[in-house]
Design a protein around this motif. Structure first.
Motif, mmCIF file in Angstrom:
data_model
loop_
_atom_site.group_PDB
_atom_site.id
_atom_site.type_symbol
_atom_site.label_atom_id
_atom_site.label_comp_id
_atom_site.label_asym_id
_atom_site.label_seq_id
_atom_site.Cartn_x
_atom_site.Cartn_y
_atom_site.Cartn_z
ATOM 1 N N GLY A 150 0.827 -1.204 0.000
ATOM 2 C CA GLY A 150 0.000 0.000 0.000
ATOM 3 C C GLY A 150 0.857 1.248 0.000
ATOM 4 O O GLY A 150 2.075 1.185 0.149
ATOM 5 N N VAL A 151 0.188 2.381 -0.211
ATOM 6 C CA VAL A 151 0.875 3.678 -0.171
ATOM 7 C C VAL A 151 0.195 4.498 0.916
ATOM 8 O O VAL A 151 -1.034 4.556 0.975
ATOM 9 N N ASP A 152 0.998 5.076 1.775
ATOM 10 C CA ASP A 152 0.451 5.882 2.867
ATOM 11 C C ASP A 152 0.348 7.341 2.424
ATOM 12 O O ASP A 152 1.335 7.922 1.979
ATOM 13 N N ILE A 153 -0.851 7.874 2.518
ATOM 14 C CA ILE A 153 -1.099 9.249 2.066
ATOM 15 C C ILE A 153 -1.660 10.041 3.243
ATOM 16 O O ILE A 153 -2.457 9.530 4.022
ATOM 17 N N GLY A 154 -1.255 11.295 3.375
ATOM 18 C CA GLY A 154 -1.819 12.114 4.448
ATOM 19 C C GLY A 154 -1.813 13.576 4.059
ATOM 20 O O GLY A 154 -1.295 13.951 3.007
ATOM 21 N N GLY A 155 -2.376 14.397 4.935
ATOM 22 C CA GLY A 155 -2.342 15.847 4.745
ATOM 23 C C GLY A 155 -3.389 16.350 3.795
ATOM 24 O O GLY A 155 -4.115 15.590 3.167
ATOM 25 N N PRO A 157 -3.314 19.589 0.962
ATOM 26 C CA PRO A 157 -3.598 18.563 -0.037
ATOM 27 C C PRO A 157 -2.828 17.274 0.213
ATOM 28 O O PRO A 157 -1.810 17.270 0.905
ATOM 29 N N SER A 158 -3.341 16.182 -0.396
ATOM 30 C CA SER A 158 -2.780 14.848 -0.172
ATOM 31 C C SER A 158 -1.329 14.770 -0.610
ATOM 32 O O SER A 158 -0.960 15.280 -1.672
ATOM 33 N N GLN A 159 -0.546 14.083 0.202
ATOM 34 C CA GLN A 159 0.893 13.942 -0.061
ATOM 35 C C GLN A 159 1.313 12.525 0.345
ATOM 36 O O GLN A 159 0.819 11.990 1.348
ATOM 37 N N ALA A 172 8.518 7.717 3.005
ATOM 38 C CA ALA A 172 8.972 8.234 1.700
ATOM 39 C C ALA A 172 8.135 9.455 1.349
ATOM 40 O O ALA A 172 6.943 9.500 1.658
ATOM 41 N N ASP A 173 8.758 10.430 0.700
ATOM 42 C CA ASP A 173 7.995 11.594 0.251
ATOM 43 C C ASP A 173 7.544 11.448 -1.194
ATOM 44 O O ASP A 173 6.785 12.274 -1.707
ATOM 45 N N ALA A 174 8.038 10.398 -1.863
ATOM 46 C CA ALA A 174 7.612 10.166 -3.255
ATOM 47 C C ALA A 174 7.660 8.670 -3.539
ATOM 48 O O ALA A 174 8.491 7.944 -2.977
ATOM 49 N N ALA A 309 0.345 14.500 -4.209
ATOM 50 C CA ALA A 309 1.713 14.993 -4.425
ATOM 51 C C ALA A 309 2.711 13.896 -4.088
ATOM 52 O O ALA A 309 2.575 13.198 -3.077
ATOM 53 N N GLY A 310 3.698 13.725 -4.954
ATOM 54 C CA GLY A 310 4.741 12.720 -4.717
ATOM 55 C C GLY A 310 4.408 11.349 -5.262
ATOM 56 O O GLY A 310 5.224 10.429 -5.135
ATOM 57 N N ALA A 311 3.240 11.170 -5.889
ATOM 58 C CA ALA A 311 2.877 9.847 -6.430
ATOM 59 C C ALA A 311 3.050 9.841 -7.943
ATOM 60 O O ALA A 311 2.565 10.738 -8.646
ATOM 61 N N PHE A 312 3.753 8.817 -8.435
ATOM 62 C CA PHE A 312 4.030 8.681 -9.873
ATOM 63 C C PHE A 312 3.756 7.240 -10.291
ATOM 64 O O PHE A 312 3.804 6.317 -9.467
#
Ligand code: FAD
Length: 362
Positions: A150-155, A157-159, A172-174, A309-312
């Motif tokens: 999974g990817v942890d997202i918070g904040g 706007p989403s980051q 990780a920030d990205a 932000a930070g997701a690619f």
């Protein structure tokens, strides 16, 4: 910066990021090049994608492969090839006098030259992918074996805040989703369109006599009247790789559960034997199956994930992932580092082209 998946696309992004001084962590569930990136043909063509949105990516990548073979300092099995169209149902149509095709002494006739040494080439996909990953590591990248869950997202706007690997959070920030056909799982973590996998079988033979540097695209009429389109690539190590049979079995969750099929092996052996006595009764060195990653429109899925932000994402390379890995990796590294790519225009591949409403479950 975490890259999920150490296929040719993840390894290429890690390599080009490392060249820019960005040391990514590559998380791989099984092993480097364990899936399609280790088991595919490795055929490269300069202009076969011209006229499609892939054209500029393919042309740039083709040139980068030649350059990498000189600069990367590792054997990637790169060489230029002559490419022939061979048919078992048509009489020979090409002027064969200048072509080294006497070794095709069986049922097939060369009907066209499809590529020359300035337009077609090959790498060994496993050697190439490993070379990129090893060079990335030499330049500072980290390789971790683990399953991304999974990817942890918070904040707001989403980051991106991290990646869940084997039950633990890796901060990780990205993050780049580069899990080939398994990237489809990431649509549960991020707003991404579906990615599927198409299964293909292959075998590697040891021919009984040396064979020239050639790629063969074969139209084969089987004894039962069925038409098959196998692809045959001779390799610098003297081996011959054959693929071109597929089935619609769904992608298993675990890459190690992808299985070959003895019937497909037997069919590929029969085709090889019918085309050249050098391949008749040649020992089978490897029997493989793998899935190529594919999106609904058949084009790669590359770019930033909207709204996080930070997701690619970098996947969906379909039947040209080995060819297109260099420019894909370089362009993704530029996008991540600079916010835009200059190597190639990534806009035709943006995830935003899919208008389907996307939901995340996080
Ligand atoms: C039979 C066949 C022949 C082909 N021939 C050619 C050719 O001649 N020329 C060409 O250019 N292309 C060819 N292709 C296409 C090419 O092989 C693919 O496009 C390319 O390998 C895809 O690379 P990838 O890195 O996106 O995916 P993959 O190689 O599938 O790599 C994805 C990686 O992600 C890992 N992974 C999956 N889930 C997780 C998870 N949860 N956590 C961590 N890691 C995970 C996997 O273990 C795998 O190592 C062929 C494909 C097939 C099937």
């Amino acid at each position: 910066m975490v890259i999920c998946g150490a296929g040719v696309i993840g390894a290429s992004i890690a390599y080009y990021l490392a060249l820019r001084g960005i040391a990514a962590t590559v998380v791989e569930r099984a092993a480097v090049a364990c899936a399609a990136s280790g088991k595919s043909g490795g055929f490269l063509a300069l202009d076969w994608c011209d006229g499609s949105p892939l054209g500029p990516l393919a042309r740039k990548s083709y040139a980068m492969h030649a350059q990498l073979s000189r600069t990367i300092g590792r054997d990637c099995g790169y060489r230029e090839l002559t490419t022939l169209g061979v048919s078992t149902s048509a009489a020979g149509g090409a002027d064969n006098s200048s072509l080294d095709c006497q070794w095709l002494d069986g049922a097939g006739a060369v009907y066209a030259q499809l590529g020359a040494t300035d337009t077609t080439a090959q790498v060994h996909p496993r050697l190439f992918t490993r070379a990129l990953m090893e060079e990335a590591q030499r330049l500072g990248a980290r390789f971790v074996t683990g399953c991304v869950e999974g990817v942890d997202i918070g904040g707001a706007p989403s980051q991106v805040r991290g990646v869940r690997v084997d039950g633990a959070l890796m901060p990780a920030d990205a993050v780049v989703i580069a899990m080939g056909p398994w990237s489809g799982m990431a649509s549960q973590w991020l707003p991404l369109p579906p990615v599927d996998g198409l299964k293909g079988f292959s075998i590697t033979l040891e021919p009984k006599t040396p064979v020239p540097a050639q790629a063969l695209f074969v139209e084969y009429l089987d004894e039962d009247g069925a038409r098959r389109d196998p692809e045959i690539f001779t390799r610098p190590d003297g081996q011959v790789y054959l693929c071109g049979l597929s089935d619609d079995r769904p992608l298993p969750d675990d890459p190690s559960q992808v299985s070959s099929n003895s019937q497909a092996t037997a069919t590929l052996q029969r085709i090889a034997a019918g085309l050249a006595s050098a391949m008749d009764g040649a020992p089978v060195l490897a029997e493989n199956a793998c899935y190529r990653p594919i999106c609904a429109d058949g084009l790669p899925l590359m770019g930033a994930v909207a709204g996080v932000a930070g997701a690619f994402v970098a996947t969906g390379h379909n039947c040209w992932g080995i060819l297109n890995a260099p420019a894909s990796g370089a362009a993704m590294a530029e996008l991540i580092a600079d916010g835009a790519s200059t190597t190639v225009d990534l806009r035709p591949f943006t995830p935003a082209r899919f208008s389907t409403p996307l939901r995340t479950r996080n």
